[in-house]
Design a protein around this motif. Sequence first.
Motif, PDB file in Angstrom:
ATOM      1  N   LEU A 422       0.983  -1.428  -0.157  1.00 45.83           N
ATOM      2  CA  LEU A 422       0.131   0.546   0.251  1.00 45.83           C
ATOM      3  C   LEU A 422       1.250   1.428  -0.146  1.00 45.83           C
ATOM      4  CD1 LEU A 422      -3.000  -1.044   2.608  1.00 45.83           C
ATOM      5  CD2 LEU A 422      -3.120  -0.841   0.321  1.00 45.83           C
ATOM      6  N   LEU A 423       1.503   0.775   0.454  1.00 47.29           N
ATOM      7  CA  LEU A 423       3.408   2.272   0.973  1.00 47.29           C
ATOM      8  C   LEU A 423       3.125   2.252  -0.429  1.00 47.29           C
ATOM      9  CD1 LEU A 423       3.086   4.048   3.429  1.00 47.29           C
ATOM     10  CD2 LEU A 423       5.523   2.649   3.439  1.00 47.29           C
ATOM     11  N   SER A 424       3.803   1.646  -1.190  1.00 45.92           N
ATOM     12  CA  SER A 424       4.444   1.493  -2.598  1.00 45.92           C
ATOM     13  C   SER A 424       3.627   1.718  -3.783  1.00 45.92           C
ATOM     14  CB  SER A 424       5.316   0.552  -2.576  1.00 45.92           C
ATOM     15  OG  SER A 424       4.567  -0.497  -3.596  1.00 45.92           O
ATOM     16  N   LEU A 425       2.294   2.086  -3.586  1.00 49.56           N
ATOM     17  CA  LEU A 425       1.647   2.746  -4.255  1.00 49.56           C
ATOM     18  C   LEU A 425       1.532   4.269  -4.702  1.00 49.56           C
ATOM     19  CD1 LEU A 425      -1.917   0.348  -4.108  1.00 49.56           C
ATOM     20  CD2 LEU A 425       0.001   0.521  -6.093  1.00 49.56           C
ATOM     21  N   ALA A 426       1.626   4.787  -2.677  1.00 47.99           N
ATOM     22  CA  ALA A 426       2.045   5.994  -3.246  1.00 47.99           C
ATOM     23  C   ALA A 426       3.282   6.768  -3.735  1.00 47.99           C
ATOM     24  CB  ALA A 426       1.367   6.413  -1.939  1.00 47.99           C
ATOM     25  N   ALA A 427       4.637   5.547  -2.819  1.00 52.49           N
ATOM     26  CA  ALA A 427       5.388   6.333  -3.118  1.00 52.49           C
ATOM     27  C   ALA A 427       6.482   6.301  -4.704  1.00 52.49           C
ATOM     28  CB  ALA A 427       6.344   5.279  -2.673  1.00 52.49           C
ATOM     29  N   THR A 428       5.565   5.016  -5.172  1.00 52.40           N
ATOM     30  CA  THR A 428       5.809   4.560  -6.653  1.00 52.40           C
ATOM     31  C   THR A 428       5.802   5.841  -7.807  1.00 52.40           C
ATOM     32  OG1 THR A 428       5.557   2.582  -6.533  1.00 52.40           O
ATOM     33  CG2 THR A 428       5.952   2.972  -8.679  1.00 52.40           C
ATOM     34  N   ASN A 429       4.504   6.280  -7.163  1.00 52.28           N
ATOM     35  CA  ASN A 429       4.036   7.251  -7.657  1.00 52.28           C
ATOM     36  C   ASN A 429       4.465   8.942  -7.767  1.00 52.28           C
ATOM     37  OD1 ASN A 429       1.680   6.197  -9.497  1.00 52.28           O
ATOM     38  ND2 ASN A 429      -0.062   6.964  -7.830  1.00 52.28           N
ATOM     39  N   TRP A 430       4.843   8.996  -6.818  1.00 49.78           N
ATOM     40  CA  TRP A 430       5.492   9.856  -6.075  1.00 49.78           C
ATOM     41  C   TRP A 430       6.686   9.976  -6.622  1.00 49.78           C
ATOM     42  CZ3 TRP A 430      10.448  10.128  -3.300  1.00 49.78           C
ATOM     43  CH2 TRP A 430      10.479  11.158  -2.956  1.00 49.78           C
ATOM     44  N   MET A 431       7.811   8.849  -6.581  1.00 50.12           N
ATOM     45  CA  MET A 431       8.778   8.969  -7.304  1.00 50.12           C
ATOM     46  C   MET A 431       9.329   8.979  -8.496  1.00 50.12           C
ATOM     47  SD  MET A 431      11.322   5.672  -5.992  1.00 50.12           S
ATOM     48  CE  MET A 431      11.470   4.720  -6.136  1.00 50.12           C
ATOM     49  N   ALA A 432       8.109   8.546  -9.311  1.00 45.48           N
ATOM     50  CA  ALA A 432       8.002   8.630 -10.655  1.00 45.48           C
ATOM     51  C   ALA A 432       7.637   9.468 -11.266  1.00 45.48           C
ATOM     52  CB  ALA A 432       6.781   7.663 -11.412  1.00 45.48           C
ATOM     53  N   SER A 433       7.080  10.678 -10.517  1.00 44.56           N
ATOM     54  CA  SER A 433       6.446  11.938 -11.065  1.00 44.56           C
ATOM     55  C   SER A 433       7.710  13.106 -10.363  1.00 44.56           C
ATOM     56  CB  SER A 433       5.788  12.839 -10.497  1.00 44.56           C
ATOM     57  OG  SER A 433       5.836  12.915  -8.377  1.00 44.56           O
ATOM     58  N   ARG A 434       8.798  12.675  -9.110  1.00 44.45           N
ATOM     59  CA  ARG A 434       9.692  13.545  -9.093  1.00 44.45           C
ATOM     60  C   ARG A 434      10.884  13.523  -9.533  1.00 44.45           C
ATOM     61  NH1 ARG A 434      13.192  16.175  -7.632  1.00 44.45           N
ATOM     62  NH2 ARG A 434      13.917  16.867  -5.683  1.00 44.45           N
TER      63      ARG A 434
END
Lengths: 887, 109
Positions: A422-434
């Motif tokens: 669940l955490l990585s769902l959010a983190a992956t999006n953040w990383m891809a946009s950042r």
Amino acid sequence: MRWLAELRMRIGMLFGRGKAGVRLDDELRDHLERQVAENIAAGMNGEEARYAALRTFGNPALLREQARTTWSWQWLESLARDVRFGARSLRRSPGFSLIAIAVMALCIGATTSLFTVVRSVLMRPLPFRDPGRLVMLYEHFRDARDNQAGFNYNTVAPADYADWRAQTHGFEDMAAWRWWQFNLTGERGELPELVTARSGSWNLFPLLGVQAAIGRTFTESEDRLDGTAVMLTWSLYERRFGGDPSIVGRQIHLDGEPYTVVGVLPKSFTYPDAKVELWVPFLSGLPAEIVPHHDYHFGRVVARLKPDVSLASALSQVEAVQYRLHLQYPVAPVAEDVVSRTINDDLAKDVKKPLLLLMCAVGCMLLIGCLNVANLLVARGAARQKEMAIRGALGAQRLTLIRAQLTESLLICLTGGVGGVLLSLAATNWMASRWKDLPSAEGIHIDAVVLGFACALVFAAALLAGLLPAISSTGKAAFASLQASSRSTTGNLSRATLRKTLLTVEIAVTVVLLIGAGLLLRSFVRLQNADVGCATGNLLTLNFSVPVQKYSSPAKVNAFNESLLEKLRALPGVRAVALGSDLPGEGNGGDDIFIIKEHPPLKPSDTLPDAFTLWADPGYFSALQIPLLNGRFFSRDDRLDRARKVIVSSRLARQYFPGENPVGKVVHVRAYNDADYEIVGVVGDTLGQVGKPVEPAMYYPILLGGLNRGESLAIRTDADPLAMSVPVQKQIAALDPEMPVSNVQTMQQAIGDSLGNASFSATLVLAFSVLSLLLASVGLYGVLSYLMAQRTTEIGVRLALGAQRDQLLRLILFDGLRPAVIGLALGAAASAGITQLIGSMLYDTRPLDPTVYVAVTFTLLLVATLACMIPAWRASRLDPMQALRME
Amino acid sequence: MGKPSDLVQGTLDLLILKTILLEPMHGWAIAKRIQQVSREVLQVQQGSLYPALHRLEQQGWIKAKWAESETGRQAKFYALTAAGRKRLEAETANWNRLSAAIDLIVAEA
């Protein structure tokens, strides 16, 4: 048929096992009672008969278990029981469970996120036909230095590409593309915009195996110098043309010229990156004189290997052709060799190393997390030693006990894993946009493979964290606690050793992470403070591009530029204005070779002098505060025919005019008008790209005309530069409302952007290592607290016998610090080897940078001391009476 | 006190199948019957009997039915299935072959 009956039986037993269990009990009781009855008939009294029957009968519980094992669902039953017990015992100590689950969630989440990115970027097959056979071909100059962008994998001259394609047979086909951009003007009064484009040879799309989503791809006849076909990518089609398929066949205006839309590319096509908005044919708009040249390097070549040909043999053919070309043109920069890399590596070239580095860092963090949970489990194992001993004595097999404990760690990891995903769902999006430079940021998402990876991770982590504590707590020695008196103070020594060993490893890995992060951070700070060669404060920068169709002669371009400069300089709040092709830190536009007239002719084997080429207006250097070292700046008189003059950088002067005064010398540049240029001045060096070494540079007067790659403007202001951006853009629009302006930002922002990736990976690795440090210190605290609890009696005795409290404090502190110090030494030694691998990612920082090592040592010792201080202090404050009475 | 090892390894299945060939029996009766027929030589332990019965049932060679016993209580009666009959034949043949072979060796010595 038998197996069918058996299956029916088994399924029946799966669902009817509760009833079957009752029936089994009935059956066994019946048997027992018959035995009793028989005994009574034989003359025993009731009590006696019952005992005799029970004696023959044996252990009823065991008998029941043995019968049940034949029902073939035993494993499920014992699993359910283990899970039930595990969950119950985890619920009983919520503090421990929450910490362990949170640690695992964090570690598994971070690893999963990074794996998602790595998979999408480095491993996912491109949406092309048989992408494994696609390679990129580049020219390679033998004098290329490592780590220097461009020359190792040099772009290809169009004439070289044509010869490769015509004269070799190892590849099915080759196609070429190059970077381009257009000013897209509106048909119905929409705003003009600068769009990123690529021009690709007509066979590129068939070669990749890509079909147009609407319309068609280019034809061979469209791929010519005056070709006006254009293909839209899906994003531009949706965004600008509202997804209206009738656009195909209509005309759009690029740089004021009409182009016919022949097709729209599918949504999945984001090659080479998602920023590309349209494609034109390769030759379209190319100056005719460039096409036959072997030294104009700008093309990228994609080739598809024939199915039965090896890459080596196909490549050797191309190399032979290229070497012939090199010999044929000895004075031109025609490369000797050809190199290749897979299309996937080509796309991921800038991010592969940082990504793998991050993956390693996050792997280390996961390892630390597992070790920490293992440590916590060992501590719990100690508390439950009696329980294990009793269960063992009652007949539980060792394997059963181990399995039960492993189930517990599996439960922790499973819960943590769910949280982590669940955490990585959010983190992956953040990383891809950042992370802006990721080549396929839009394709990054969690899928079945990633979930499978997460599951594997969960089981691996459970095994890693659970096995060692489980084995250690169920050994023969564990049963000694039943025999020993409760006052045992030495029985747990081996366990304490195990925990200390785990802790030492944990600290060593943390130290490696910390040192890696420290090096990256230091390198990043160096990058940020790197001197680009000009004053970067209070500078507003922007790009614009004078369309060649509208401003068809150099005189017209000069008129626009000069009136713009005049208007901008008149603006209140503007101190100075620089106009040129590139600004320091913006990247290098291109390079040309030159010949120095005064020097003796070069031998064919000599390396030709080469310099980055830039264009500058007379006020460029003073506005940017680039110092004049010799000679003079350009003047407004250096224009058009009278402008055959250049200014060289200090680096060029040192490299090609050692011990000479370059001012007054003449260089001949074949690529630029094939003319002679007099050197009129020498200026200070600037960095084309932060993080790259200083290269020789040569400036032409912008008033010479003929600059065709867009202008950069830098405005030095009195106050906040961004406040000037609107007035400046108004001035440009007043001169020409169709002039597209882009990248309006301060110079510091522009340089910061180019450092984005370095800062991103440094920040992430730092975050991982700080988390690891936190985990390690919690582990240290936990181990020492546990040891203190074990030694309460001993400490009580020592105090009662007159030990000094500060002496005790020191004793305990050193006991706790020993694993920290050993781990530190091991970690530092390992880092010395491991950090060599990231040497090429560091800027102006050696892998053995002493500052970083010292800083990490102090930080770790400080944190470790703090973590040990609390239990040590608590122990030294013990009331001896209470301690002795405790048991 | 007979131990399970008193029974020749692997023959318990054969004994059970053979015992219930004529009529369905419950566990206690099976044990008693084997004991009587063998003239008290073979003692079947409950610890081996019930796991064996349940295993045979799982394999489909015998089937179980709850019925009223001679004492008027409910008891679990085991009966041979068709597959069990074939199995019994096979096991019997096997046993005959094995015991004949052992006889030969013992007589020789």
